[in-house]
Scaffold this active site. Structure first.
Site, PDB file in Angstrom:
ATOM      1  N   ARG A 163      -2.145 -11.104  -4.815  1.00  0.00           N
ATOM      2  CA  ARG A 163      -2.224  -9.655  -5.034  1.00  0.00           C
ATOM      3  C   ARG A 163      -1.394  -8.899  -3.998  1.00  0.00           C
ATOM      4  NH1 ARG A 163      -8.011  -7.170  -5.614  1.00  0.00           N
ATOM      5  NH2 ARG A 163      -6.592  -5.418  -5.655  1.00  0.00           N
ATOM      6  N   ASN A 217       0.807  -1.224   0.000  1.00  0.00           N
ATOM      7  CA  ASN A 217       0.000   0.000   0.000  1.00  0.00           C
ATOM      8  C   ASN A 217       0.842   1.277   0.000  1.00  0.00           C
ATOM      9  OD1 ASN A 217      -2.301  -1.452  -0.122  1.00  0.00           O
ATOM     10  ND2 ASN A 217      -2.911  -1.154   2.022  1.00  0.00           N
ATOM     11  N   ARG A 221      -8.640  -1.180  -7.531  1.00  0.00           N
ATOM     12  CA  ARG A 221      -9.209   0.120  -7.268  1.00  0.00           C
ATOM     13  C   ARG A 221      -8.158   1.216  -7.086  1.00  0.00           C
ATOM     14  NH1 ARG A 221     -10.942   3.014  -3.656  1.00  0.00           N
ATOM     15  NH2 ARG A 221     -12.959   4.058  -3.874  1.00  0.00           N
ATOM     16  N   ILE A 244     -14.656   0.657   9.067  1.00  0.00           N
ATOM     17  CA  ILE A 244     -14.095   1.303   7.865  1.00  0.00           C
ATOM     18  C   ILE A 244     -14.842   0.881   6.592  1.00  0.00           C
ATOM     19  CG2 ILE A 244     -11.979   1.764   6.529  1.00  0.00           C
ATOM     20  CD1 ILE A 244     -11.736   2.739   9.413  1.00  0.00           C
ATOM     21  N   ASP A 284      -7.349  -3.853   7.655  1.00  0.00           N
ATOM     22  CA  ASP A 284      -6.669  -4.879   6.852  1.00  0.00           C
ATOM     23  C   ASP A 284      -6.154  -6.051   7.692  1.00  0.00           C
ATOM     24  OD1 ASP A 284      -7.184  -3.405   4.622  1.00  0.00           O
ATOM     25  OD2 ASP A 284      -5.132  -2.770   4.241  1.00  0.00           O
TER      26      ASP A 284
HETATM   27  C1  UD1 Z   1      -6.462   2.118   1.715  1.00  0.00           C
HETATM   28  C2  UD1 Z   1      -5.740   0.797   1.578  1.00  0.00           C
HETATM   29  C3  UD1 Z   1      -6.619  -0.350   2.052  1.00  0.00           C
HETATM   30  C4  UD1 Z   1      -7.105  -0.076   3.465  1.00  0.00           C
HETATM   31  C5  UD1 Z   1      -7.761   1.300   3.565  1.00  0.00           C
HETATM   32  C6  UD1 Z   1      -8.140   1.670   4.991  1.00  0.00           C
HETATM   33  C7  UD1 Z   1      -4.282   1.238  -0.323  1.00  0.00           C
HETATM   34  C8  UD1 Z   1      -3.956   0.940  -1.739  1.00  0.00           C
HETATM   35  N1  UD1 Z   1      -5.373   0.603   0.185  1.00  0.00           N
HETATM   36  O1  UD1 Z   1      -7.602   2.054   0.857  1.00  0.00           O
HETATM   37  O2  UD1 Z   1      -5.875  -1.567   2.005  1.00  0.00           O
HETATM   38  O3  UD1 Z   1      -8.062  -1.072   3.843  1.00  0.00           O
HETATM   39  O4  UD1 Z   1      -6.850   2.309   3.075  1.00  0.00           O
HETATM   40  O5  UD1 Z   1      -7.036   1.621   5.813  1.00  0.00           O
HETATM   41  O6  UD1 Z   1      -3.602   1.982   0.354  1.00  0.00           O
HETATM   42  N2  UD1 Z   1     -14.196   6.847   1.266  1.00  0.00           N
HETATM   43  C9  UD1 Z   1     -15.215   7.668   0.808  1.00  0.00           C
HETATM   44  N3  UD1 Z   1     -14.925   8.556  -0.196  1.00  0.00           N
HETATM   45  C10 UD1 Z   1     -13.678   8.659  -0.744  1.00  0.00           C
HETATM   46  C11 UD1 Z   1     -12.643   7.833  -0.255  1.00  0.00           C
HETATM   47  C12 UD1 Z   1     -12.933   6.931   0.767  1.00  0.00           C
HETATM   48  O7  UD1 Z   1     -16.341   7.600   1.287  1.00  0.00           O
HETATM   49  O8  UD1 Z   1     -13.492   9.495  -1.638  1.00  0.00           O
HETATM   50  C13 UD1 Z   1     -14.475   5.889   2.363  1.00  0.00           C
HETATM   51  C14 UD1 Z   1     -14.261   4.433   1.953  1.00  0.00           C
HETATM   52  O9  UD1 Z   1     -15.398   3.914   1.299  1.00  0.00           O
HETATM   53  C15 UD1 Z   1     -14.001   3.779   3.287  1.00  0.00           C
HETATM   54  C16 UD1 Z   1     -13.260   4.859   4.067  1.00  0.00           C
HETATM   55  O10 UD1 Z   1     -13.541   6.096   3.399  1.00  0.00           O
HETATM   56  O11 UD1 Z   1     -15.208   3.494   3.943  1.00  0.00           O
HETATM   57  C17 UD1 Z   1     -11.754   4.680   4.134  1.00  0.00           C
HETATM   58  O12 UD1 Z   1     -11.237   4.527   2.819  1.00  0.00           O
HETATM   59  P1  UD1 Z   1      -9.759   4.979   2.415  1.00  0.00           P
HETATM   60  O13 UD1 Z   1      -8.998   5.312   3.646  1.00  0.00           O
HETATM   61  O14 UD1 Z   1      -9.850   5.962   1.330  1.00  0.00           O
HETATM   62  O15 UD1 Z   1      -9.199   3.609   1.827  1.00  0.00           O
HETATM   63  P2  UD1 Z   1      -8.392   3.386   0.493  1.00  0.00           P
HETATM   64  O16 UD1 Z   1      -7.425   4.502   0.285  1.00  0.00           O
HETATM   65  O17 UD1 Z   1      -9.327   3.037  -0.609  1.00  0.00           O
END
Ligand code: UD1
Length: 427
Positions: free
Chosen positions: A406, A32, A101, A336, A314
Site C-alpha cells: 500500500r 501521503n 480511509r 496520535i 508513521d
Molecule cells: C495522516 C496520514 C497518516 C498519518 C497521520 C498523522 C495521509 C493520507 N495519512 O492521516 O499516515 O499517520 O496523518 O500524521 O496523509 N482526528 C479527529 N477528527 C478528525 C480528524 C482527525 O479526531 O476529523 C484525529 C485522528 O483520529 C488522530 C489525529 O486527529 O487521532 C490526527 O489525525 P490526522 O492528522 O487527521 O491524520 P490523517 O489525516 O487521517
C-alpha cells in the site's frame, strides 16, 4: 505504464537476517502527498499532471476513486495526467472508503466543484477510531450543510461556500487539507488556524497554487486562502517520501550498514535525524540526498510521537524495532493514534522484550532476535517486522504483505539491491 507488479493478497516475504546493508536507495514520491493531490484534481475542469508519483497500491486505489467520478487518467511510470473535465459527483461507497480511509479527501473537492457530495463515513480502522468530525466542522464553517444519512456524509452548499476563519481543535492533516481544498472555491478569504504543518500539507498547497489557487502560509500553523480560484492546467512534482526515507535510515542503522537515501530531504526529517543521532547513528547530507550509517553500538533513546515537526507516528513502529536492538531501555509514547502498537506482539514473537501500558511501550533492548512466522497488520507495523527480520537470526516469514505494498514501492527489491536476503513468495 505503471511499474506496479500485481501481487496476490496472500504473498509472503521470506527474510534471512544478518546482512549488513550497503548501497543506495532511491526514495519515491510521498504517498501521503500524492493522495490529497489526486483528490484535488477533482476541483478543476483542467488537467493536472502529477510527477514523481509513487507506484504503490494506495495511489492506484485513489486514482481508481477519481476515475469512478468520471476522470480520464493517462498513466506513465511515476506520473499521471488526471483530466476531470467530464467528472460528476457520485456517491463514494463504504466499500471504497473502508479500503482506504484517505478516500474521504474527495469530499471537499466534489462539494466545492459540484455543490453536492455523498461520501461514506470511514468508520474504524486498524489503528484506531479515526473520526472525521474536524473535516465536517470545517466544511460547515465554510457554509456547507452536512447530514449523516445511512452511514453517508451527505453534503451540499445551497448558497455557495463563503470564506471564513477556521480554528482546528487539533492540527489534523486531513482536516487541514479538506479545509484548504474547499476554501479555494469559496467566496472571499479563508484563514485556517492551528493548521497541520506537515510537508505534505505544504506540498498540496504548492500543487493547488500551480492549478491556480492563491494559498499562503501552508507549512505553518496559519494558512490564508483567497477564494474563487481561476483554475488552469497544471503540472506538479510530488515531494520525496520522508517516511520511506526514515524507514530506510532505520534499515541502515539496525543492520550496522551504510545507505545513501537518494532524494531524501534533511529539512523534512529534523526530528527523525535528531533521534537517530541520539542512538549513535550518523546522518549527513550528500550530493544526492542523505547518507546514514552506524558503526557504533546502538544506544537506547525515548520517543514521543507528535504532529510535525515532532517525531511522526508513521515511524514509531520502525523506531521500536531499532530500540529492540539497542543497549538499555527506551520508553515510546504514542500520542496520535490510540491503537498503534499492533506490531508489539509480532515483534515479541521474534524475541523482543516489550511491555505495553496504555499509550506507552517500554522496550528493553539487547535481546537477540530469532526468525519466526509473523503477521503484517497495517502498513507501518508491517515494515517494522521487516526491519526486525533483517537482524533476526535465521528465517522470518511475513504474511499479508499487501499491507506493505500500500505504501512502499518495491520494498523487497530496494532492500535486495542493498544486500538484504529477502524474497517474495507467492501464495
Ligand atoms: C495522516 C496520514 C497518516 C498519518 C497521520 C498523522 C495521509 C493520507 N495519512 O492521516 O499516515 O499517520 O496523518 O500524521 O496523509 N482526528 C479527529 N477528527 C478528525 C480528524 C482527525 O479526531 O476529523 C484525529 C485522528 O483520529 C488522530 C489525529 O486527529 O487521532 C490526527 O489525525 P490526522 O492528522 O487527521 O491524520 P490523517 O489525516 O487521517
Amino acid at each position: 505504464m505503471a511499474l506496479i507488479i500485481k501481487v496476490s493478497a496472500m504473498d509472503r516475504l521470506r527474510i534471512v537476517g544478518g546482512q549488513r546493508l550497503q548501497g543506495a536507495v532511491t526514495i519515491s514520491g510521498a504517498k501521503n502527498a500524492a493522495l490529497p493531490q489526486i483528490a484535488a484534481a477533482l476541483l478543476s475542469p483542467h488537467p493536472l499532471e502529477l510527477t514523481n508519483l509513487p507506484d504503490v497500491t494506495d495511489v492506484e486505489n485513489m486514482l481508481g476513486v477519481v476515475r469512478l467520478h468520471g476522470a480520464e487518467i493517462t498513466r506513465s511510470a511515476h506520473a499521471a495526467t488526471i483530466d476531470t473535465s467530464a467528472a460528476v459527483s457520485k456517491e463514494t461507497s463504504y466499500d471504497t472508503v473502508r479500503k482506504m480511509r484517505a478516500t474521504v479527501l474527495v469530499l471537499a473537492p466534489l462539494l466545492a466543484r459540484f455543490g453536492h457530495a455523498r461520501v461514506s463515513l470511514p468508520g474504524g480502522c486498524a489503528i484506531g477510531a479515526r473520526p472525521v468530525d474536524m473535516h465536517v466542522a470545517a466544511l460547515t464553517a465554510l457554509g456547507a450543510r452536512i447530514a449523516i444519512e445511512n452511514g453517508l456524509i451527505v453534503a451540499s452548499v445551497p448558497n455557495g461556500l463563503t470564506g471564513t476563519r477556521i480554528v482546528l481543535p487539533s492540527p489534523s492533516v486531513g482536516a487541514t487539507e479538506t479545509a484548504m481544498m474547499a476554501a479555494t472555491a469559496a467566496k472571499g478569504e479563508t484563514e485556517i488556524l492551528n493548521a497541520a504543518r506537515e510537508p505534505e500539507v505544504a506540498d498540496l498547497a504548492a500543487c493547488l497554487n500551480a492549478m491556480g489557487a492563491r494559498i499562503e502560509g501552508a507549512g505553518t500553523h496559519r494558512i490564508l486562502i483567497a477564494g474563487y480560484t481561476n483554475w488552469h492546467a497544471a503540472r506538479h512534482d510530488i515531494i520525496p517520501d520522508r517516511i520511506e526515507a526514515g524507514t530506510y535510515a532505520i534499515a541502515a542503522a539496525i543492520t550496522g550498514g551504510q545507505l545513501e537515501l537518494t532524494h531524501a530531504r534533511l529539512e523534512h526529517m529534523a526530528s527523525v535525524v535528531q533521534l537517530l543521532e541520539a542512538t549513535g547513528v550518523s546522518v549527513w547530507p550528500g550530493d544526492r540526498g542523505l547518507i546514514v550509517s552506524r558503526d557504533r553500538p546502538l544506544k537506547a533513546a525515548d520517543l514521543t510521537t507528535e504532529p510535525y515537526p515532532g517525531f511522526p507516528t508513521d515511524l514509531q513502529a520502525q523506531f521500536m524495532a531499532l530500540m529492540c536492538c539497542a543497549e538499555g531501555a527506551s520508553l515510546l509514547r504514542e500520542t496520535i493514534f490510540e491503537n498503534r502498537f499492533m506490531h508489539v506482539p509480532e515483534l515479541m514473537r521474534l524475541g523482543a522484550n516489550i511491555k505495553l501500558q496504555g499509550t506507552m511501550a517500554l522496550v528493553r533492548g539487547g535481546e537477540k532476535l530469532h526468525g519466526a512466522q509473523v503477521m503484517a497488520t497495517d502498513l507501518r507495523a508491517s515494515v517494522s517486522l521487516v526491519l526486525a527480520a533483517l537482524i533476526s537470526e535465521g528465517e522470518t516469514i511475513i504474511n499479508r504483505v499487501y499491507h506493505l505494498d500500500r505504501g512502499y514501492e518495491q520494498l523487497d527489491r530496494k532492500l535486495r539491491l542493498c544486500g538484504a536476503d529477502i524474497e517474495r513468495l507467492g501464495a
